[in-house]
Write a protein that holds these residues in place. Structure first.
Motif, PDB file in Angstrom:
ATOM      1  N   GLY A 120     -19.914   6.259 -19.067  1.00  0.00           N
ATOM      2  CA  GLY A 120     -20.845   6.947 -19.956  1.00  0.00           C
ATOM      3  C   GLY A 120     -22.179   6.236 -20.049  1.00  0.00           C
ATOM      4  O   GLY A 120     -23.238   6.881 -20.095  1.00  0.00           O
ATOM      5  N   GLU A 121     -22.137   4.914 -20.053  1.00  0.00           N
ATOM      6  CA  GLU A 121     -23.384   4.145 -20.102  1.00  0.00           C
ATOM      7  C   GLU A 121     -24.191   4.342 -18.823  1.00  0.00           C
ATOM      8  O   GLU A 121     -25.432   4.425 -18.870  1.00  0.00           O
ATOM      9  CB  GLU A 121     -23.076   2.665 -20.315  1.00  0.00           C
ATOM     10  CG  GLU A 121     -24.308   1.796 -20.496  1.00  0.00           C
ATOM     11  CD  GLU A 121     -25.197   2.258 -21.635  1.00  0.00           C
ATOM     12  OE1 GLU A 121     -26.442   2.220 -21.470  1.00  0.00           O
ATOM     13  OE2 GLU A 121     -24.666   2.671 -22.690  1.00  0.00           O
ATOM     14  N   ILE A 122     -23.515   4.452 -17.694  1.00  0.00           N
ATOM     15  CA  ILE A 122     -24.213   4.743 -16.432  1.00  0.00           C
ATOM     16  C   ILE A 122     -24.943   6.079 -16.534  1.00  0.00           C
ATOM     17  O   ILE A 122     -26.097   6.214 -16.119  1.00  0.00           O
ATOM     18  CB  ILE A 122     -23.214   4.764 -15.259  1.00  0.00           C
ATOM     19  CG1 ILE A 122     -22.658   3.354 -15.002  1.00  0.00           C
ATOM     20  CG2 ILE A 122     -23.868   5.322 -13.990  1.00  0.00           C
ATOM     21  CD1 ILE A 122     -21.506   3.321 -14.003  1.00  0.00           C
ATOM     22  N   ILE A 123     -24.268   7.067 -17.113  1.00  0.00           N
ATOM     23  CA  ILE A 123     -24.877   8.390 -17.248  1.00  0.00           C
ATOM     24  C   ILE A 123     -26.062   8.346 -18.207  1.00  0.00           C
ATOM     25  O   ILE A 123     -27.146   8.873 -17.906  1.00  0.00           O
ATOM     26  CB  ILE A 123     -23.832   9.422 -17.717  1.00  0.00           C
ATOM     27  CG1 ILE A 123     -22.780   9.648 -16.628  1.00  0.00           C
ATOM     28  CG2 ILE A 123     -24.510  10.744 -18.093  1.00  0.00           C
ATOM     29  CD1 ILE A 123     -21.614  10.514 -17.059  1.00  0.00           C
ATOM     30  N   ARG A 124     -25.879   7.724 -19.372  1.00  0.00           N
ATOM     31  CA  ARG A 124     -26.979   7.686 -20.340  1.00  0.00           C
ATOM     32  C   ARG A 124     -28.205   6.980 -19.765  1.00  0.00           C
ATOM     33  O   ARG A 124     -29.348   7.389 -20.011  1.00  0.00           O
ATOM     34  CB  ARG A 124     -26.526   6.979 -21.630  1.00  0.00           C
ATOM     35  CG  ARG A 124     -25.676   7.862 -22.532  1.00  0.00           C
ATOM     36  CD  ARG A 124     -25.493   7.248 -23.910  1.00  0.00           C
ATOM     37  NE  ARG A 124     -24.767   5.987 -23.847  1.00  0.00           N
ATOM     38  CZ  ARG A 124     -23.446   5.888 -23.876  1.00  0.00           C
ATOM     39  NH1 ARG A 124     -22.694   6.982 -23.976  1.00  0.00           N
ATOM     40  NH2 ARG A 124     -22.844   4.713 -23.814  1.00  0.00           N
ATOM     41  N   SER A 125     -27.971   5.950 -18.969  1.00  0.00           N
ATOM     42  CA  SER A 125     -29.102   5.214 -18.388  1.00  0.00           C
ATOM     43  C   SER A 125     -29.818   6.021 -17.314  1.00  0.00           C
ATOM     44  O   SER A 125     -30.936   5.674 -16.916  1.00  0.00           O
ATOM     45  CB  SER A 125     -28.618   3.878 -17.806  1.00  0.00           C
ATOM     46  OG  SER A 125     -27.788   4.098 -16.679  1.00  0.00           O
ATOM     47  N   SER A 126     -29.187   7.119 -16.865  1.00  0.00           N
ATOM     48  CA  SER A 126     -29.793   7.952 -15.810  1.00  0.00           C
ATOM     49  C   SER A 126     -30.765   8.981 -16.352  1.00  0.00           C
ATOM     50  O   SER A 126     -31.475   9.624 -15.589  1.00  0.00           O
ATOM     51  CB  SER A 126     -28.698   8.690 -15.029  1.00  0.00           C
ATOM     52  OG  SER A 126     -28.209   9.808 -15.775  1.00  0.00           O
ATOM     53  N   PHE A 127     -30.813   9.162 -17.672  1.00  0.00           N
ATOM     54  CA  PHE A 127     -31.597  10.263 -18.234  1.00  0.00           C
ATOM     55  C   PHE A 127     -33.087  10.148 -17.935  1.00  0.00           C
ATOM     56  O   PHE A 127     -33.791  11.150 -17.943  1.00  0.00           O
ATOM     57  CB  PHE A 127     -31.372  10.368 -19.741  1.00  0.00           C
ATOM     58  CG  PHE A 127     -30.037  10.952 -20.120  1.00  0.00           C
ATOM     59  CD1 PHE A 127     -29.275  11.664 -19.218  1.00  0.00           C
ATOM     60  CD2 PHE A 127     -29.551  10.789 -21.397  1.00  0.00           C
ATOM     61  CE1 PHE A 127     -28.056  12.200 -19.568  1.00  0.00           C
ATOM     62  CE2 PHE A 127     -28.322  11.322 -21.778  1.00  0.00           C
ATOM     63  CZ  PHE A 127     -27.577  12.024 -20.852  1.00  0.00           C
ATOM     64  N   GLU A 128     -33.548   8.931 -17.688  1.00  0.00           N
ATOM     65  CA  GLU A 128     -34.966   8.759 -17.369  1.00  0.00           C
ATOM     66  C   GLU A 128     -35.236   8.869 -15.867  1.00  0.00           C
ATOM     67  O   GLU A 128     -36.380   8.802 -15.438  1.00  0.00           O
ATOM     68  CB  GLU A 128     -35.455   7.396 -17.883  1.00  0.00           C
ATOM     69  CG  GLU A 128     -35.321   7.214 -19.384  1.00  0.00           C
ATOM     70  CD  GLU A 128     -36.065   8.280 -20.168  1.00  0.00           C
ATOM     71  OE1 GLU A 128     -37.198   8.621 -19.775  1.00  0.00           O
ATOM     72  OE2 GLU A 128     -35.514   8.781 -21.170  1.00  0.00           O
ATOM     73  N   SER A 129     -34.154   9.015 -15.088  1.00  0.00           N
ATOM     74  CA  SER A 129     -34.298   9.053 -13.638  1.00  0.00           C
ATOM     75  C   SER A 129     -34.398  10.480 -13.132  1.00  0.00           C
ATOM     76  O   SER A 129     -34.065  11.441 -13.824  1.00  0.00           O
ATOM     77  CB  SER A 129     -33.098   8.372 -12.969  1.00  0.00           C
ATOM     78  OG  SER A 129     -32.942   7.063 -13.450  1.00  0.00           O
ATOM     79  N   THR A 130     -34.833  10.621 -11.910  1.00  0.00           N
ATOM     80  CA  THR A 130     -34.853  11.928 -11.258  1.00  0.00           C
ATOM     81  C   THR A 130     -33.496  12.166 -10.610  1.00  0.00           C
ATOM     82  O   THR A 130     -33.009  11.345  -9.838  1.00  0.00           O
ATOM     83  CB  THR A 130     -35.949  11.983 -10.174  1.00  0.00           C
ATOM     84  OG1 THR A 130     -37.203  11.732 -10.794  1.00  0.00           O
ATOM     85  CG2 THR A 130     -35.974  13.356  -9.514  1.00  0.00           C
TER      86      THR A 130
END
Length: 263
Positions: free
Chosen positions: A19-29
């Motif tokens: 889940g932390e991997i996913i949340r950290s992706s929100f700023e990525s393309t």
């Protein structure tokens, strides 16, 4: 001897890390690809999360098998031994368009028996989890057994496509149910909808076609709160094939099957 409590602790740790991997992706393309059709999306994040979870499982439990949506696991044709059934992001369209209303789903089975069910609503940091015989929880809050509900007072989850003309199912069977219940909802994630039925936020969930990774965790949760799980015909689910899917409070489930689906 399988140490299910150890497996449960590892699975909870890994799903939160995913889940932390996913949340950290929100700023990525995101890189988005089509699967079966333009509405069936898969992102680089689906693949990355599945590979992360599979790596953890294989390193720790090399004798276990994995059935994953994105195809990085094993070719599973039977239910022997310990099998992890994984959906890295259930509700990918919601993930892409809304960055909410999606979940990571993990169901863990031993010789066909569901022992551990985990559904993680990543955005709200709500982990719905169940251990066979030990009840179901949302984070550390116990989920009570489901209260009996009349169809006129029920809120059910169903995709609007099933109450319009479609190739898979006669919508005229479903329309009377929709007219009878108090209300309907559609969240676009089978895992979220299973979790909400288990938590009593919904009274039932009906859909015409789900894969094992969509429902494997959810049915463990539902059974631990005293709900019923079946196909639309009232038959047991096949854990390695696609099925129609119907879960709900047991009296409501029985009533809808007898009075609407099997008439």
């Amino acid at each position: 001897m399988t140490n299910w409590h150890e497996i449960d602790q590892h699975a909870k740790k890994w799903i939160k890390e995913a889940g932390e991997i996913i949340r950290s992706s929100f700023e990525s393309t995101l890189s988005i690809q089509y699967k079966s059709n333009p509405n069936d999306l898969v992102t680089n994040m689906d693949k990355e999360v599945e590979q992360f979870l599979i790596g953890k499982i294989q390193d720790t439990y090399p004798g276990h098998r994995i059935l994953g949506e994105e195809g990085y696991g094993d070719e599973v044709t039977d239910l022997d031994g310990v099998i992890w059934i994984i959906d890295p992001i259930d509700g990918t369209m919601n993930f892409v368009h809304q960055q909410r209303n999606f979940a990571i789903s993990i169901g863990i089975y031993g010789d066909g028996v569901g022992y551990i069910g985990l559904i993680y609503d990543v955005v709200h940091e709500e982990l719905y989890h169940a251990f066979k015989g030990n009840g179901a929880y949302m984070n550390e809050v116990p989920l009570p057994k489901l209260d009996q509900v009349k169809i006129e007072e029920a809120v059910i989850s169903i995709n609007p496509v099933w109450v319009t003309e479609n190739k898979r199912f006669d919508h005229n069977v479903i329309v009377p149910i929709v007219k009878k219940v108090r209300g309907t909802r559609s969240y676009g994630s089978a895992a979220i909808e299973c979790a909400y039925v288990a938590a009593g936020r919904l009274d039932a969930y009906i859909t015409m076609r789900l894969a094992p990774w969509d429902f494997a965790a959810g049915i463990i949760l539902i059974e631990e709160v005293g709900g019923s799980v079946s196909t639309l015909n009232g038959e047991p689910l096949d854990l390695i094939s696609k099925n129609s899917f119907f879960i709900g409070e047991k009296h409501l489930h029985q009533h809808i099957i007898e009075e609407y689906l099997n008439k």
